[in-house]
Design an enzyme around this catalytic site. Structure first.
Site, PDB file in Angstrom:
ATOM      1  N   LYS A 124       0.851  -1.199   0.000  1.00 33.42           N
ATOM      2  CA  LYS A 124       0.000   0.000   0.000  1.00 33.42           C
ATOM      3  C   LYS A 124       0.883   1.245   0.000  1.00 33.42           C
ATOM      4  CE  LYS A 124      -3.827   2.090   2.632  1.00 33.42           C
ATOM      5  NZ  LYS A 124      -4.649   1.994   3.863  1.00 33.42           N
ATOM      6  N   SER A 129      -9.539   1.862   3.010  1.00 36.39           N
ATOM      7  CA  SER A 129      -8.744   2.641   2.095  1.00 36.39           C
ATOM      8  C   SER A 129      -7.687   1.819   1.351  1.00 36.39           C
ATOM      9  CB  SER A 129      -8.024   3.759   2.869  1.00 36.39           C
ATOM     10  OG  SER A 129      -7.150   3.199   3.828  1.00 36.39           O
ATOM     11  N   SER A 131      -9.588  -0.406   7.276  1.00 37.00           N
ATOM     12  CA  SER A 131      -9.046  -0.316   5.914  1.00 37.00           C
ATOM     13  C   SER A 131      -8.336  -1.542   5.379  1.00 37.00           C
ATOM     14  CB  SER A 131      -8.108   0.878   5.802  1.00 37.00           C
ATOM     15  OG  SER A 131      -8.851   2.048   5.662  1.00 37.00           O
TER      16      SER A 131
HETATM   17  N1  GLN Z   1     -12.854   4.257   6.397  1.00 41.12           N
HETATM   18  C1  GLN Z   1     -12.319   4.715   7.644  1.00 41.12           C
HETATM   19  C2  GLN Z   1     -11.927   6.167   7.494  1.00 41.12           C
HETATM   20  O1  GLN Z   1     -12.228   6.707   6.499  1.00 41.12           O
HETATM   21  C3  GLN Z   1     -11.143   3.869   8.030  1.00 41.12           C
HETATM   22  C4  GLN Z   1      -9.937   4.176   7.240  1.00 41.12           C
HETATM   23  C5  GLN Z   1      -8.733   3.338   7.616  1.00 41.12           C
HETATM   24  O2  GLN Z   1      -8.818   2.326   8.292  1.00 41.12           O
HETATM   25  N2  GLN Z   1      -7.586   3.832   7.210  1.00 41.12           N
HETATM   26  O3  GLN Z   1     -11.346   6.765   8.339  1.00 41.12           O
END
Ligand code: GLN
Length: 490
Positions: free
Chosen positions: A84, A159, A183
């Site tokens: 990532k 994400s 994420s």
């Molecule tokens: N979707 C959640 C957010 O937008 C979690 C994101 C993540 O785990 N990086 O913060």
């Protein structure tokens, strides 16, 4: 079977027996990427020449091992992986999906990358993500959205959507993501792969670009549970360079992979079957729970009464921490710097105005507000107290149960564009995953069926440092089912 379709453990067997050279495996995966990534758009940066060099080195390593096989060959030697784009790889662009870091090239490797490289893994490139890991669909990437291999008009989740999609499309054998509120697990669910969020402190965050430091954790994606365990084993070490990294030796996760869960105590938290959940998702998860009961686990309902406060608490705490962490992007030391400016204040303003996308700016504003004088007690401090209550719910539940089971997300992968203008709907995508980050515990998402032709994820939650237990239940379920073997047609 094509080489790119192999799991890590299958590929390792072939490499070890000398049936394929590492270079051929990496070559096959690169060709696969060339073939399908125009459709999927999982990668932001590809490093094919470097990958082939690394594969060649892996072949030398395997040859040396064959001459002197006193130590075991590491299961990741010669295995092509995707990273990532929030994790620093020396000399390779690390953008975090943001224009503000478009030309940032880190001078050092994250600790997890050092661990992978030391074991001879092959890095293929960097995967797409929501900007600074803020989002649930990868549509907040500053560059382009990633498409779900199971339905190209659908999001892959986020994400870490690029990493999850790359696994599902056979564009890598394993991958790393990061999980601040879901994420790793939510995109794993949407893409029908396995993804694990380790306990806070289990994996070093050194070289992981910070989003919300009290919640962030790096986690592995795999085509199956065994592969997740193998990657976790390689990266779960104490690191003095990360003060939150815990000095507790990791157990042998491979030993946890026994398909026997008789007598294990499994809780089903009633608050995780939320209103608005798609009925087919609930049905698939309930069927998976029945299967786990058939395998001999003792299943019972449990209550985690503060669950409904996870989402509001997370959306105060995570933006608050982000607002502080993202203050460093000011156009001075690195990254994008706006050129037509009047004075230094204007330079900061313009750089941040043009460099950050809408969701990142929304979070910075929310977080700054929650931390400001007069509101700190009402928002930030209160959210911290709620966090403690959520943690206590889990502490209580894990006195009675070894693991808890729930859906990973209330829906399957939604359409690209469907939620992008409705932040609250987007946030709800993580309503079942955020609580684990708030409590600092671990969890995995594994495929447990399909709804509307799209994968459904089963979330298995474990107490802090109970990755072994989570992996064991996941493995037992996987061995008794075939979901992980299904592949999308591209
Ligand atoms: N979707 C959640 C957010 O937008 C979690 C994101 C993540 O785990 N990086 O913060």
């Amino acid at each position: 079977m094509e080489l790119y379709e192999l799991t890590i453990h299958e590929a390792h067997d072939l490499l070890r027996k000398g049936e394929i050279p590492a270079i051929e495996l990496t070559q096959a995966v690169i060709e696969r990427i060339v073939e399908v990534d125009d459709q999927v758009k999982a990668y932001l940066t590809l490093t094919p020449e470097w990958a082939l060099e690394q594969a060649q080195q892996a072949d030398h390593r395997i040859a040396a091992w064959r001459k002197n096989p006193s130590n075991a060959l590491h299961p990741l030697t010669g295995i092509p992986l995707a990273i990532k784009d929030v994790i620093c790889v020396a000399g390779v662009p690390t953008t975090c999906g943001s224009n503000i870091l478009e030309d940032f090239i880190p001078p050092y490797d994250a600790t997890v990358i050092e661990h992978l490289r030391r074991r001879g893994a092959v890095i293929l490139g960097k995967t797409n993500m929501d900007e600074f890991a803020m989002g649930s669909s990868t549509e907040n990437s500053g560059f382009f959205p990633t498409h779900n291999p199971w339905g190209l008009s659908r999001v892959p989740g986020g994400s870490s959507g690029g990493s999850a999609a790359a696994i599902a499309a056979d564009e890598c054998l394993g991958a790393l993501g990061s999980d601040t509120g879901g994420s790793v697990r939510q995109p794993a669910a949407f893409c029908g792969v396995a993804g694990l969020k380790p306990t806070y402190g289990r994996v070093s965050r050194y070289g992981l670009v910070a989003f919300a430091s009290s919640l962030d954790q790096i986690g592995p994606f795999g085509k199956d549970v065994t592969d997740c365990a193998l990657i976790l084993q390689a990266i779960a070490h104490h690191d003095p360079r990360d003060s939150t990294s815990v000095d507790v030796p990791a157990p042998d996760y491979a030993q946890a992979l026994v398909p026997d869960i008789r007598g294990m105590r499994v809780g089903v938290p009633r608050e995780y079957f939320v209103e608005g959940m798609e009925p087919e998702v609930e049905a698939a998860v309930r069927a998976a729970i029945d299967k786990i009961a058939d395998l001999g686990a003792e299943v019972d309902e449990v209550s985690l009464p503060h669950t409904e406060y996870s989402l509001p608490a997370y959306y105060l705490l995570a933006p608050a921490e982000a607002s502080a962490n993202l203050a460093r992007y000011d156009g001075v030391k690195y990254g994008y710097s706006h050129s037509e400016v009047e004075d230094v204040w204007d330079a900061y303003r313009q750089t941040r105005q043009h460099g950050f996308g809408a969701e990142v700016k929304r979070r910075i504003m929310l977080g700054t507000y929650a931390l400001s004088a007069g509101y700190y007690d009402a928002y930030y401090l209160k959210a911290q107290k709620v966090r403690t209550l959520i943690k206590r719910d889990f502490d209580q539940a894990f006195r009675e149960f070894d693991v808890l089971l729930a859906p990973t997300s209330p829906t399957v992968a939604f359409k690209i564009g469907e939620k992008v203008d409705d932040p609250l709907q987007m946030y709800l995508s993580d309503v079942l995953t955020l609580s684990l980050n708030l409590a600092g515990i671990c969890g995995i998402s594994i495929p447990c069926g399909f709804a509307d032709g799209l994968p459904v994820g089963l979330q298995i939650m474990g107490d802090a440092f109970a990755e072994e237990v989570v992996l064991r239940v996941a493995y037992a379920y996987e061995q008794a089912t075939e979901w992980h073997k299904r592949k999308p047609v591209l």
